[in-house]
Motif scaffolding. Structure first.
Motif, mmCIF file in Angstrom:
data_model
loop_
_atom_site.group_PDB
_atom_site.id
_atom_site.type_symbol
_atom_site.label_atom_id
_atom_site.label_comp_id
_atom_site.label_asym_id
_atom_site.label_seq_id
_atom_site.Cartn_x
_atom_site.Cartn_y
_atom_site.Cartn_z
ATOM 1 N N PHE A 253 4.024 -15.108 -23.319
ATOM 2 C CA PHE A 253 3.830 -15.837 -21.793
ATOM 3 C C PHE A 253 5.370 -16.470 -21.656
ATOM 4 N N ALA A 254 5.795 -16.747 -22.629
ATOM 5 C CA ALA A 254 7.459 -17.400 -22.398
ATOM 6 C C ALA A 254 8.359 -16.426 -21.716
ATOM 7 N N THR A 255 8.201 -15.014 -22.409
ATOM 8 C CA THR A 255 9.099 -14.147 -21.930
ATOM 9 C C THR A 255 8.606 -13.588 -20.441
ATOM 10 N N GLY A 256 7.221 -13.830 -20.215
ATOM 11 C CA GLY A 256 6.586 -13.458 -18.825
ATOM 12 C C GLY A 256 7.077 -14.279 -17.774
ATOM 13 N N PHE A 257 7.234 -15.501 -18.328
ATOM 14 C CA PHE A 257 7.932 -16.520 -17.103
ATOM 15 C C PHE A 257 9.280 -16.047 -17.062
ATOM 16 N N THR A 258 10.057 -15.689 -17.910
ATOM 17 C CA THR A 258 11.387 -15.365 -17.514
ATOM 18 C C THR A 258 11.377 -14.130 -16.410
ATOM 19 N N ALA A 259 10.485 -13.160 -16.771
ATOM 20 C CA ALA A 259 10.289 -12.069 -15.914
ATOM 21 C C ALA A 259 10.111 -12.460 -14.395
ATOM 22 N N MET A 260 8.919 -13.342 -14.394
ATOM 23 C CA MET A 260 8.430 -13.864 -13.253
ATOM 24 C C MET A 260 9.742 -14.548 -12.342
ATOM 25 N N ALA A 261 10.278 -15.343 -13.034
ATOM 26 C CA ALA A 261 11.218 -16.092 -12.287
ATOM 27 C C ALA A 261 12.304 -15.247 -11.983
ATOM 28 N N LEU A 262 12.917 -14.254 -12.487
ATOM 29 C CA LEU A 262 13.803 -13.308 -12.067
ATOM 30 C C LEU A 262 13.373 -12.460 -10.720
ATOM 31 N N THR A 263 11.949 -12.077 -10.974
ATOM 32 C CA THR A 263 11.639 -11.416 -9.959
ATOM 33 C C THR A 263 11.638 -12.309 -8.465
ATOM 34 N N THR A 264 10.971 -13.516 -8.827
ATOM 35 C CA THR A 264 10.848 -14.430 -7.671
ATOM 36 C C THR A 264 12.066 -14.772 -6.857
ATOM 37 N N ILE A 289 -0.352 -8.896 -0.636
ATOM 38 C CA ILE A 289 -0.728 -7.603 -1.222
ATOM 39 C C ILE A 289 -0.181 -7.711 -2.711
ATOM 40 N N PRO A 290 0.991 -7.975 -2.966
ATOM 41 C CA PRO A 290 1.536 -8.278 -4.531
ATOM 42 C C PRO A 290 0.545 -8.963 -5.290
ATOM 43 N N LEU A 291 0.150 -10.284 -4.754
ATOM 44 C CA LEU A 291 -0.672 -10.966 -5.299
ATOM 45 C C LEU A 291 -2.137 -10.340 -5.620
ATOM 46 N N SER A 292 -2.538 -9.753 -4.782
ATOM 47 C CA SER A 292 -4.038 -8.910 -5.013
ATOM 48 C C SER A 292 -3.709 -8.183 -6.338
ATOM 49 N N SER A 293 -2.589 -7.116 -6.126
ATOM 50 C CA SER A 293 -2.301 -6.255 -7.163
ATOM 51 C C SER A 293 -2.142 -6.925 -8.521
ATOM 52 N N ALA A 294 -1.336 -8.051 -8.611
ATOM 53 C CA ALA A 294 -1.228 -8.773 -9.743
ATOM 54 C C ALA A 294 -2.673 -8.958 -10.240
ATOM 55 N N CYS A 295 -3.529 -9.598 -9.604
ATOM 56 C CA CYS A 295 -4.814 -9.806 -10.200
ATOM 57 C C CYS A 295 -5.584 -8.810 -10.668
ATOM 58 N N VAL A 309 3.005 -6.878 -16.091
ATOM 59 C CA VAL A 309 2.690 -6.318 -14.568
ATOM 60 C C VAL A 309 2.379 -7.516 -13.714
ATOM 61 N N PHE A 310 1.555 -8.557 -14.234
ATOM 62 C CA PHE A 310 0.991 -9.635 -13.550
ATOM 63 C C PHE A 310 2.317 -10.578 -13.258
ATOM 64 N N MET A 311 2.872 -10.945 -14.083
ATOM 65 C CA MET A 311 3.881 -11.897 -13.763
ATOM 66 C C MET A 311 4.907 -11.307 -12.964
ATOM 67 N N ILE A 312 5.327 -10.008 -12.982
ATOM 68 C CA ILE A 312 6.305 -9.498 -12.048
ATOM 69 C C ILE A 312 5.539 -9.605 -10.600
ATOM 70 N N LEU A 313 4.409 -8.889 -10.535
ATOM 71 C CA LEU A 313 4.040 -8.932 -9.196
ATOM 72 C C LEU A 313 3.499 -10.449 -8.654
ATOM 73 N N LEU A 314 3.470 -11.359 -9.648
ATOM 74 C CA LEU A 314 3.227 -12.617 -9.088
ATOM 75 C C LEU A 314 4.605 -13.115 -8.726
ATOM 76 N N GLY A 315 5.577 -12.918 -9.166
ATOM 77 C CA GLY A 315 6.909 -13.260 -8.868
ATOM 78 C C GLY A 315 7.266 -12.603 -7.531
#
Length: 398
Positions: A253-264, A289-295, A309-315
């Motif tokens: 999850f820690a690395t997922g947060f970083t991926a999400m932040a960069l994508t955002t 649409i990206p949020l739906s795909s993330a879920c 995939v979830f964290m990037i699409l959430l970003g």
């Protein structure tokens, strides 16, 4: 972009600093000490979740009254009230003598951190920029992603080295010694908007809060506004559950947060450019649409890849929504009463961040797994996309 940033450095940097410092009241940061608080006061997961939800709901009910100050006082004076209270909340969270004091600390963190710090920055930016509002907003909201990318790891490092209470104490010191003087200096001189954004026919009309609340479109838009905070907070709050349920490594999850932040960051800038070119109303039907795909991805992909995939699409969704709705409200309702209007909308977002962990936690206790719930959330987002398309059409033709 570089020239724009140089010309407007003080206002962009001041707003980004406020959104960065709002992290001290955001769920991703507050939940970092949940294990220590539960152990200290003997709270179960459900009891702490209820305490957190109650404090958050109380902060949401308070925000419409305090949020109007942005329309009444100069922004730098509101900052002089907000940051010291937030610093006090950090100290109280670290050294709370009992559960009641902890609940009050969380209330202040949510109200003056997540609520007022973001509210000041986004309201001021929406009011001070017109022709390049999207670009300005996309830069200011990057403070949120900066906090998500930096502060969780920094908090863990300080906690391991000196203890979690020291980490909160240093946070309070940073707010008072760095954030307070810099933000006050940056916002002491208001900016005069230049030009007008394309296709903003309603820019000249300034709706009052009462008029906005009587507008059916306002309530329709809330259906889209509430989805990202509800879903994102749910995943962040239940990260331990999801990690155990899927058998993922704890550090994933820690690395997922970083991926999400960069994508955002990337998609906030892209959205800002699109808003300045086409107007926020034309972007409205597509941001969920990206949020739906993330879920759907997090629900059906069991490997660690599903989390990325979830964290990037959430970003992607966060990048669009944070920039979009900062620009959409002044585009629809004008800027004179923007603080009052946003202070009504913000409690609903805070409520969503409170209701997400509470509702989903109750369903988990009753045997409904989080992946199953994510399927329902993804379906909701698809339905909301259609409704946002209708709202966009009405806004462009009225």
């Amino acid at each position: 972009m570089i020239g724009f940033f140089k010309q407007n450095f003080r206002w962009i940097a001041g707003g980004a600093l406020l959104t960065f410092a709002s992290s001290f009241g955001q769920t991703f940061f507050v939940s970092g000490a949940s294990a220590e608080w539960r152990a200290l006061f003997g709270l179960s997961d459900g009891q702490f979740g209820t305490l957190y939800m109650t404090a958050t709901l109380c902060s949401a009910l308070s925000l419409p009254f305090i949020g109007r100050l942005v329309d009444v006082w100069p922004e730098h004076k509101v900052i002089m009230l907000t940051i010291p209270v937030l610093a006090f909340a950090c100290l109280l969270a670290a050294y709370a003598p009992n559960v009641l004091a902890l609940g009050f600390a969380i209330y202040l963190l949510r109200l003056f951190g997540q609520g007022m710090m973001s509210h000041i920055a986004i309201t001021a930016t929406g009011r001070w920029f017109a022709a390049q509002r999207g670009r300005a907003m996309s830069l200011v909201v990057l403070g949120h992603q900066g906090g998500e990318a930096i502060l969780p790891s920094l908090y863990v490092a300080i906690s391991l080295a000196a203890g979690w209470q020291i980490a909160w104490t240093l946070g309070a010191a940073a707010l008072l010694l760095v954030a307070l003087p810099v933000a006050v200096i940056a916002f002491r001189v208001p900016r005069t908007p230049r030009g007008h954004a394309p296709e903003i026919e309603t820019e000249a009309r300034n709706w009052t809060r009462a008029e906005a609340l009587r507008d059916p479109i306002f309530w329709v838009l809330l259906m889209g506004v509430l989805a990202p905070p509800f879903i994102g907070t749910t995943i962040f709050f239940h990260q331990d559950y999801l990690t155990a349920y899927r058998g993922w490594p704890p550090a994933l999850f820690a690395t997922g947060f970083t991926a999400m932040a960069l994508t955002t960051v990337c998609f906030a800038l892209i959205c800002g450019a699109l808003i300045d070119r086409f107007g926020a109303r034309r972007i409205l039907p597509f941001f969920l649409i990206p949020l739906s795909s993330a879920c759907f991805a997090a629900s059906v992909i069991e490997s660690g890849t599903g989390l990325y995939v979830f964290m990037i699409l959430l970003g992607v969704s966060y990048g669009f929504s944070s920039t979009l709705f900062g620009s959409l409200w002044p585009e629809i309702y004008g800027t004179k009463h923007l603080g009052a209007i946003r202070s009504v909308m913000m409690p609903f977002m805070v409520f969503a961040t409170a209701a997400g962990p509470g509702i989903t936690g109750t369903l988990i206790d009753r045997g409904v797994s989080l992946p199953t719930q994510l399927l329902a959330m993804g379906s909701y987002c698809l339905i909301a996309c259609v409704i946002m398309g209708f709202a966009s059409w009405r806004l462009r033709h009225r």
